[in-house]
Design a protein around this motif. Structure first.
Motif, short mmCIF file in Angstrom:
data_model
loop_
_atom_site.label_atom_id
_atom_site.label_comp_id
_atom_site.label_asym_id
_atom_site.label_seq_id
_atom_site.Cartn_x
_atom_site.Cartn_y
_atom_site.Cartn_z
N ALA A 72 -22.44 10.76 13.77
CA ALA A 72 -22.65 9.73 12.75
C ALA A 72 -21.30 9.20 12.31
N ALA A 73 -21.22 7.89 12.08
CA ALA A 73 -19.97 7.27 11.63
C ALA A 73 -20.27 6.29 10.51
N GLY A 74 -19.50 6.39 9.44
CA GLY A 74 -19.66 5.49 8.30
C GLY A 74 -18.38 4.73 8.03
N PHE A 75 -18.47 3.40 7.97
CA PHE A 75 -17.32 2.55 7.73
C PHE A 75 -17.48 1.90 6.36
N SER A 76 -16.58 2.21 5.44
CA SER A 76 -16.61 1.67 4.07
C SER A 76 -17.97 1.92 3.43
N GLY A 77 -18.45 3.14 3.54
CA GLY A 77 -19.79 3.47 3.04
C GLY A 77 -19.81 3.92 1.59
N PHE A 78 -20.95 3.73 0.94
CA PHE A 78 -21.20 4.25 -0.41
C PHE A 78 -21.57 5.73 -0.29
N LEU A 79 -20.62 6.55 0.11
CA LEU A 79 -20.97 7.89 0.54
C LEU A 79 -21.25 8.87 -0.58
N HIS A 80 -20.88 8.54 -1.80
CA HIS A 80 -21.08 9.49 -2.92
C HIS A 80 -21.55 8.70 -4.14
N PRO A 81 -22.80 8.23 -4.16
CA PRO A 81 -23.26 7.37 -5.25
C PRO A 81 -23.06 7.95 -6.64
N LEU A 82 -23.17 9.26 -6.80
CA LEU A 82 -23.02 9.84 -8.13
C LEU A 82 -21.56 9.92 -8.57
N GLN A 83 -20.61 9.70 -7.67
CA GLN A 83 -19.22 9.67 -8.11
C GLN A 83 -18.94 8.42 -8.93
N TYR A 84 -19.49 7.30 -8.48
CA TYR A 84 -19.33 6.03 -9.20
C TYR A 84 -20.70 5.33 -9.28
N PRO A 85 -21.60 5.75 -10.15
CA PRO A 85 -22.89 5.07 -10.25
C PRO A 85 -22.75 3.59 -10.56
N GLU A 86 -21.64 3.22 -11.21
CA GLU A 86 -21.44 1.80 -11.55
C GLU A 86 -21.35 0.93 -10.31
N ALA A 87 -20.92 1.51 -9.20
CA ALA A 87 -20.82 0.74 -7.96
C ALA A 87 -22.20 0.35 -7.45
N VAL A 88 -23.19 1.16 -7.73
CA VAL A 88 -24.57 0.85 -7.34
C VAL A 88 -25.20 -0.10 -8.35
N SER A 89 -25.13 0.26 -9.63
CA SER A 89 -25.81 -0.52 -10.66
C SER A 89 -25.14 -1.87 -10.88
N GLY A 90 -23.79 -1.91 -10.88
CA GLY A 90 -23.10 -3.17 -11.13
C GLY A 90 -23.38 -4.21 -10.07
N GLY A 91 -23.31 -3.81 -8.80
CA GLY A 91 -23.60 -4.74 -7.73
C GLY A 91 -25.04 -5.21 -7.75
N ALA A 92 -25.97 -4.29 -8.03
CA ALA A 92 -27.38 -4.65 -8.06
C ALA A 92 -27.67 -5.66 -9.17
N GLU A 93 -27.13 -5.41 -10.35
CA GLU A 93 -27.36 -6.33 -11.45
C GLU A 93 -26.74 -7.70 -11.16
N TYR A 94 -25.58 -7.70 -10.54
CA TYR A 94 -24.92 -8.95 -10.17
C TYR A 94 -25.79 -9.75 -9.20
N LEU A 95 -26.52 -9.06 -8.33
CA LEU A 95 -27.34 -9.72 -7.32
C LEU A 95 -28.81 -9.86 -7.72
N GLY A 96 -29.17 -9.39 -8.91
CA GLY A 96 -30.53 -9.54 -9.38
C GLY A 96 -31.50 -8.52 -8.83
N VAL A 97 -31.01 -7.35 -8.42
CA VAL A 97 -31.87 -6.30 -7.87
C VAL A 97 -32.13 -5.25 -8.94
N PRO A 98 -33.39 -4.86 -9.17
CA PRO A 98 -33.72 -3.83 -10.17
C PRO A 98 -33.34 -2.44 -9.67
#
Length: 426
Positions: free
Chosen positions: A214-240
């Motif tokens: 398996a290979a990951g390039f620039s992946g969101f590999l640890h969502p709980l390290q920075y939850p803001e990276a998930v929530s901030g982008g989603a809110e910016y794009l209109g995703v619940p």
């Protein structure tokens, strides 16, 4: 923020800023294909935590190919009726040499390439023209669609589950269909970029033994390290975003079940490669590259980074990638890394995919001697293990909190597996 480039972000916002909506099923173009329903039982995933996490759907049953469209000498697009998605999904195949004349028992090694948060199954042929890469002439390359910002997950949906069940679509519907009718073997590898990089490592961890690399390039590999990276982008794009895994505090067990950092031990026996930039302008960024757009929520992390960072998304994902790489190393996983100066850009992802192809295609050869078993497909499992090297290094830093202060990397770093820690079986 999970999209391929900063320049395309605005256009994606206009066309895909709403939650994933699946269209009506198209008319059946191939009656024979429409009868190819999957009758296999889905592979058991990571056990769900206690509480209000719904069970994964038995979505492998009932999925079927309803249309095939030839788009090039080696390219075939499939439309799949998907209970997991509650509609249809697309898959692009790049077929290997000799595939068109295949016999019932012929099998080829498979490379799954997962797109970024846009989820476009055309990404790798449109942007990188991988159909011209000679290294892929012996491999069946599978490029599945993902609902926009789907995060390669079966959505929690406030405890109700249901569509979109992205992981089930890819691994319990697409995979068995391809192994049943399209010559896919069980010598599997998986790779992806941005959200797809997360999906590649996560899929390999949640389904131990399914992928040999398996290979990951620039992946969101640890969502709980920075939850803001998930929530901030989603809110910016209109995703619940809370529909994906719930709240990172109240539904923390669901976040952990989908976070490769907490699944590290399940990657033993899988060869993993992780690559990411540090967010500063690098060799493949043209002069005058503009900074990432400001994303509310994600911008709260900006004070953690030096002023020279122009791609905050990549800086954050680079941190997550380093954290997970150290965790895998400590867990005895065969992991290599490449950390570099650079931004969240396809130019780097194409380079990293080319660099990692020897790992992803190692020892993978077509098998034309296996015959189908009654009610299924005859296949051969291949395990690939890396031999530890004398100069292997092991990180002594242990991550104990939700945030690690970033460190700017000056070049490549390759981590060799330290071997299983004392008291653990390899």
């Amino acid at each position: 923020m999970t999209l391929r480039t900063r320049t395309r972000l605005a256009s994606v916002m206009l066309t895909a800023a709403l939650p994933p909506v699946l269209g009506p099923l198209p008319a059946v173009a191939d009656p024979a294909a429409a009868t190819a329903s999957v009758g296999t039982t889905p592979t058991t995933a990571v056990a769900a935590g206690a509480g209000d996490h719904p069970a994964s759907p038995r979505s492998g049953i009932g999925a079927r190919v309803i249309e095939e469209k030839r788009i090039g000498p080696r390219q075939l697009d499939l439309t799949i009726s998907s209970p997991a998605l509650g509609g249809t999904g697309k898959v692009r195949l790049l077929t290997p040499d000799g595939w068109a004349a295949r016999r019932p028992g012929d099998r080829w090694p498979v490379l799954y390439l997962l797109p970024d948060g846009e989820g476009d199954h055309r990404t790798y042929t449109r942007d990188y023209h991988i159909e011209k890469w000679p290294e892929l002439r012996k491999t069946l390359v599978v490029m599945p669609q993902m609902p926009f910002y789907g995060f390669y997950s079966n959505w929690w949906n406030a405890g109700a589950g249901g569509a979109p069940a992205v992981e089930s679509f890819h691994l319990d519907e697409v995979r068995p269909l391809l192994e049943r009718r399209y010559g896919a073997g069980r010598q599997r590898a998986v790779a992806g970029q941005s959200q797809g990089g997360y999906g590649a490592v996560k899929y390999a961890a949640r389904r131990p033994g399914m992928f040999r690399a398996a290979a990951g390039f620039s992946g969101f590999l640890h969502p709980l390290q920075y939850p803001e990276a998930v929530s901030g982008g989603a809110e910016y794009l209109g995703v619940p975003w809370r529909k994906i895994w719930g709240d990172p505090v109240r539904q923390r067990h669901i976040w952990r079940e989908n976070d490769p950092y907490y699944l590290a031990e399940q990657l033993r026996g899988t060869r993993v490669h992780i690559a990411a930039g540090d967010g500063t302008p690098g060799a493949l960024d043209p002069p005058g590259t503009e900074p990432d757009p400001e994303i509310p929520g994600l911008e709260d992390l900006a004070p953690l980074y030096p002023d020279e960072v122009i791609s905050l998304t990549e800086a954050v994902l680079g941190d997550e990638s380093r954290t997970v790489a150290r965790r895998l190393q400590e867990a005895g996983v065969s992991v290599t890394t490449h950390f570099y100066r650079g931004t969240h850009s396809p130019a780097y992802w194409e380079r990293e995919l080319r660099r990692s192809l020897p790992l992803l295609t190692a020892r993978a050869e077509p098998d034309h001697s296996v015959r189908p078993e009654p009610g299924g497909v005859g296949v051969v499992e291949v395990a690939v293990q890396a031999e530890p090297k004398p100069n292997q290094r092991r990180s002594s830093q242990e991550v104990t909190g939700p945030v690690c202060r970033p460190a700017i990397s000056q070049g490549a770093q390759f981590l060799e597996p330290p071997g299983p820690p004392p008291g653990h079986d390899s």
